[in-house]
Design an enzyme around this catalytic site. Sequence first.
Site, PDB file in Angstrom:
ATOM      1  N   CYS A  77       0.749  -1.082   0.024  1.00 48.84           N
ATOM      2  CA  CYS A  77      -0.026  -0.036   0.006  1.00 48.84           C
ATOM      3  C   CYS A  77       0.812   1.311  -0.187  1.00 48.84           C
ATOM      4  CB  CYS A  77      -0.850   0.065   1.110  1.00 48.84           C
ATOM      5  SG  CYS A  77      -1.623   1.481   1.493  1.00 48.84           S
ATOM      6  N   CYS A  82      -1.614   1.721  -2.912  1.00 43.03           N
ATOM      7  CA  CYS A  82      -2.634   2.869  -2.681  1.00 43.03           C
ATOM      8  C   CYS A  82      -1.926   4.284  -2.829  1.00 43.03           C
ATOM      9  CB  CYS A  82      -3.477   2.699  -1.636  1.00 43.03           C
ATOM     10  SG  CYS A  82      -3.711   1.110  -1.110  1.00 43.03           S
ATOM     11  N   LYS A  85       0.115   5.272  -5.947  1.00 39.89           N
ATOM     12  CA  LYS A  85      -1.043   5.325  -7.127  1.00 39.89           C
ATOM     13  C   LYS A  85      -1.812   6.606  -7.070  1.00 39.89           C
ATOM     14  CE  LYS A  85      -4.844   3.004  -6.035  1.00 39.89           C
ATOM     15  NZ  LYS A  85      -5.541   2.141  -5.613  1.00 39.89           N
ATOM     16  N   LYS A  86      -2.565   6.850  -5.809  1.00 40.63           N
ATOM     17  CA  LYS A  86      -3.489   7.908  -5.672  1.00 40.63           C
ATOM     18  C   LYS A  86      -2.758   9.345  -5.709  1.00 40.63           C
ATOM     19  CE  LYS A  86      -7.312   9.952  -3.431  1.00 40.63           C
ATOM     20  NZ  LYS A  86      -7.984  10.390  -2.117  1.00 40.63           N
ATOM     21  N   GLY A 150      11.711 -14.091   6.603  1.00 38.38           N
ATOM     22  CA  GLY A 150      11.493 -15.155   7.359  1.00 38.38           C
ATOM     23  C   GLY A 150      11.001 -16.735   6.782  1.00 38.38           C
ATOM     24  N   TYR A 219      -8.070  -3.651 -11.770  1.00 35.14           N
ATOM     25  CA  TYR A 219      -8.101  -2.183 -11.285  1.00 35.14           C
ATOM     26  C   TYR A 219      -6.671  -1.638 -11.426  1.00 35.14           C
ATOM     27  CZ  TYR A 219      -6.820  -3.236  -6.481  1.00 35.14           C
ATOM     28  OH  TYR A 219      -5.928  -3.300  -5.437  1.00 35.14           O
ATOM     29  N   VAL A 220      -5.631  -2.533 -11.232  1.00 32.72           N
ATOM     30  CA  VAL A 220      -4.444  -1.858 -11.308  1.00 32.72           C
ATOM     31  C   VAL A 220      -3.962  -1.375 -12.572  1.00 32.72           C
ATOM     32  CG1 VAL A 220      -2.056  -2.558 -10.832  1.00 32.72           C
ATOM     33  CG2 VAL A 220      -3.478  -3.300  -9.367  1.00 32.72           C
ATOM     34  N   SER A 221      -4.566  -2.056 -13.502  1.00 34.57           N
ATOM     35  CA  SER A 221      -4.171  -1.904 -15.071  1.00 34.57           C
ATOM     36  C   SER A 221      -4.977  -0.788 -15.369  1.00 34.57           C
ATOM     37  CB  SER A 221      -4.777  -3.061 -15.798  1.00 34.57           C
ATOM     38  OG  SER A 221      -4.795  -2.466 -17.161  1.00 34.57           O
ATOM     39  N   GLU A 223      -6.189   1.760 -13.351  1.00 36.67           N
ATOM     40  CA  GLU A 223      -5.693   2.998 -12.738  1.00 36.67           C
ATOM     41  C   GLU A 223      -4.449   3.439 -13.300  1.00 36.67           C
ATOM     42  OE1 GLU A 223      -7.547   2.142  -8.211  1.00 36.67           O
ATOM     43  OE2 GLU A 223      -5.625   1.330  -8.703  1.00 36.67           O
ATOM     44  N   HIS A 488     -26.869  20.386  -0.754  1.00 36.98           N
ATOM     45  CA  HIS A 488     -26.856  21.140  -1.780  1.00 36.98           C
ATOM     46  C   HIS A 488     -25.580  21.890  -2.227  1.00 36.98           C
ATOM     47  CE1 HIS A 488     -28.637  21.883  -5.812  1.00 36.98           C
ATOM     48  NE2 HIS A 488     -28.943  23.329  -5.214  1.00 36.98           N
ATOM     49  N   GLU A 493     -25.411  13.905  -2.978  1.00 36.84           N
ATOM     50  CA  GLU A 493     -26.836  14.150  -2.647  1.00 36.84           C
ATOM     51  C   GLU A 493     -27.779  13.497  -3.775  1.00 36.84           C
ATOM     52  OE1 GLU A 493     -29.007  18.063  -3.226  1.00 36.84           O
ATOM     53  OE2 GLU A 493     -27.382  18.564  -4.772  1.00 36.84           O
TER      54      GLU A 493
END
Lengths: 513, 558
Positions: A77, A82, A85-86, A150, A219-221, A223, A488, A493
């Site tokens: 991540c 994440c 990426k974001k 490990g 979704y990786v692709s 994005e 609003h 909404e």
Amino acid sequence: MATLWRRRERLLGVSGRLCRTVRALSGKNEYDLLVIGGGSGGLACAKEAAQFGRKVAVLDYVEPSPQGTKWGLGGTCVNVGCIPKKLMHQAALLGSALKDAQHYGWNIAQPVHHTWSVMAQAVQNYVKSLNWGHRVQLQDKKVKYFNMKGSFSDPHTIRGLTKGGKETIVTAENIVIATGGRPKYPTHIAGALAYGITSDDLFWLKESPGKTLVVGASYVSLECAGFLTGIGLDTTVMMRSIPLRGFDQQMASLVTEHMECYGTKFLKRCFPTKVEKLESNKLQVTWKNTDLGTEETDCFDTVMWAVGRAPDVKTLNLDAVGVKTNSETGKIIVDASEATSVPHIYAIGDITEGRPELTPTAIAAGKLLARRLFGQSSELMDYDNVPTTVFTPLEYGCVGLSEEAAVQCYGSDNIEVYHAYYKPLEFTVAERDATQCYIKMVCLREREQRILGLHFIGPNAGEVIQGFALGIKCGATYPQLMKTVGIHPTCAEEITKLHITKRSGLDATVTGC
Amino acid sequence: TTLMKEKLVVFLAGLQYIAVQIINTSGCFKSFLLANCSIMYLFLLFLADGPSIQQVLVELTNQRTVPNVFVNGTHIGGCDATYQAYHDGSLQKLLGDSKDAETYDYDLIIIGGGSGGLACSKEAAGFGKKVLVLDYVVPTPLGTSWGLGGTCVNVGCIPKKLMHQAALLGQALQDSRKYGWQYEEQVKHNWETMVEAIQNYIGSLNWGYRVSLREKSVTYLNSYGEFVEPHKIKATNRKGQVTYHTAETFVLATGERPRYPGIPGDKEYCITSDDLFSLPYCPGKTLVVGASYVALECAGFLAGLGMDVTVMVRSILLRGFDQEMAERIGAYMETHGVKFIKKFVPVQVEQLEEGMPGRLKVTAKSTGGEPEIFEEEYNTVLLAIGRDACTRNIGLETIGVKINEKNGKVPVNDEEQTNVPYVYAIGDILEGKLELTPVAIQAGKLLSKYEFLFTPLEYGSCGLSEEKAIEGYGKQNLEVYHSLFWPLEWTVAGRDNNTCYGKIICNKHDNNRVIGFHVLGPNAGEVTQGFAAAIKCGLTKELLDETIGIHPTCAEVR
């Protein structure tokens, strides 16, 4: 500093061996909890356990990618998921903002360029600050950290191996496996491994990937292809079958449809057969087009595989202790309490069979596990109604069942689907196309109309869906949502105003205020 | 046959649930029936001559099944046919025909074509009612006026959010360089371009409303409405032409307009939010007077567009809002270039030079302590000291509708009915119910109350402010959880750390149920909407915790 570290490791090595001797003599383990894998889930579990005053250790080791990319503490991540990426998605959004801004009166002299290295440097610096933050947090919570790979040598003993090949033995009462997954490479495509990169490399590239082919429909692709397009790169997605498998397919089509309008090229129903490196250093990709039965070829600067992720279990030596895995996926089989087939060995996160591959669920699962182990809690992780967002150029957020899954579970006569095509207010002045901005709510049809799934495509989908996910967790019904007054003017909404059912066949386009 | 004279007769087989089913299946159908007539149900099984009636029914209607529905002696048919008749409006017509509504021109006249008035008119027309909407915008002292749709569309939420968006994009431009975008340093904002784009969009909305009224067969008059006698209204158009209209029912939806302080120069030289959104020139150095949300939002986006902005505040910011949040909003604005002059009120505005913008001299005096005078030059003075209900010049006294003399608002009962039974009121002119007693607060009446601000750092809240919660539940019974956060997008952009803030207020004795939610940060509105829905569904702290992990950094009530 380097020598200091080495000295410490050597010392630890000695103490580890000592420990084993101690344990052999007294039957006591050195640690109450040992976590293998310092990603979101593992770190959360370790820190939570330490809160209860337990003696905890974490082993983390990043095996360099085939292209040699490696990174620090924090797992997928933080380093290759994440977070970067974001941030790169945000860079792409800012590119759209630059265009929008001109409609809103900002005079920006052309040309506008994007420089990869500036973005990458900023993103990487931030990620490194997080790596450091995780180290500090472990120290603060008195969790012992080993930068070692490990593997099990017996059910309570882990053999840790440093990069330099130094060995340390650690014993623990409870062991949590949280080593996550890594991107897969296709196995039968010549040149795939030699010339291709994966998401493990993309975020750490120092120079722009240039003209890029992204292979896969995950979704990786989407994005990655989305933000690459957004920062101005010539980007193509090649997919063999459907996009975003497992997600609501109507939403998935809207997502890819928008990407096509946005400039991402798609090679649908195609699969690559080989990758060659030309003298110009370009990568020549050959693929089969299954629609036409033809073979096609084109040149790219970068080929990225996003064909799925696989767990990293080989090195763990699970057979030695009898931890069972799914022979097909290689993932570890766990029960509702995250216990493996060996009672004191647990597994959380992406490595576990049948669990969502998401940071927040791994964190929550890790924390709850620590509480059950040391905090006299009996609360189990609830894997239902987990919200998620796909950060494609037009974001897609969802929680609960897809329409297909709802139909499958309840039958199409027993569900009601409310939907709307809406236009975000900010799009109007910016003259942006809102054709794919769409909301769908899947409810039971019987009187109470409990909400089974909520799907939202539009700006800030993550922010929008989060609160509703809570509502759905509380058992929200359609009438309850309709009684919620709208804020609003926001996109969210529109969810409280959904009233057209798919069954009615009426036009679902929202007009006016 | 005598039964056939009844308004609505439903023959049933004797099982009441069928009747209940018919009526309950459709909510609007039910309210329609209840509003229009008493229904006679005849349960054939329970009638001594049931079988013979059934025989007659079959002869009359050729229908063996029940329910069998008649309206004023006209046979409708069974359940499906009744629905059909209801949906195509013929049922309403049949039922309505027996009424003596003919004496009025309209079933319903709505004064005010804003969000509430238009929604109400379209809904009523959907029920087959004859509806008239009167909408007339009295120009501001500086001559600004606008089209159909009311405050929100023309001089409220819509243009405000768009100008806020323009300011956010200015911030995005700064961020974008950190994210690798490169372009010429010099970026300027052009006010006229922005206003034109926004006004074009508003123009399209105005037009859309006209069209949708026409589609729903609602009559629209661009005239000023005034009661002249019971059930009768005088409508005056822009040219001064007068027409008269009568209706059985009236709805007041005239909304509010900005207040002027009544100081020398206010109406001559100052603008309000009614003028700002269509101002044909850049306002330049601006003084915003007031501490209302309108004041802070406008000051925020003006500063974001590069203006030199000062806010003059009489006492506290955002009265009635959670004060901790209010202070944080103010502090953020201050660090982003908005100046605040606190505890001062303007006493005079003079014009030094005409122009677009011109130059104005503002004189202000302190509100407490040593009397102090403050003088400064501005290009524009924006008054945002509050809004008044437009209820004083529409002839309400003529027909006896009571208003609150102090603020002009209209008291109504739970059905939104005024003291005059055929006159209803909706929207901003309703007498507020903010002065709730602790008991009412506990009853949860405020739980569906939202606050939402498009200040530079957006603020969204749902439920109670911390102050109101303490008042209602007592400090010792509450748990307040809060956290500062740093949005991911801000990190790389190098924007302020420790500014975004979230707070939830829980009732310790009700399973830690969330009774107040406050968030200060990007997209606060989008975030708050879902939480509002969740709170409605009984959100508790435990559930919130598991899902997003707001850590209790402050376990005890501050």
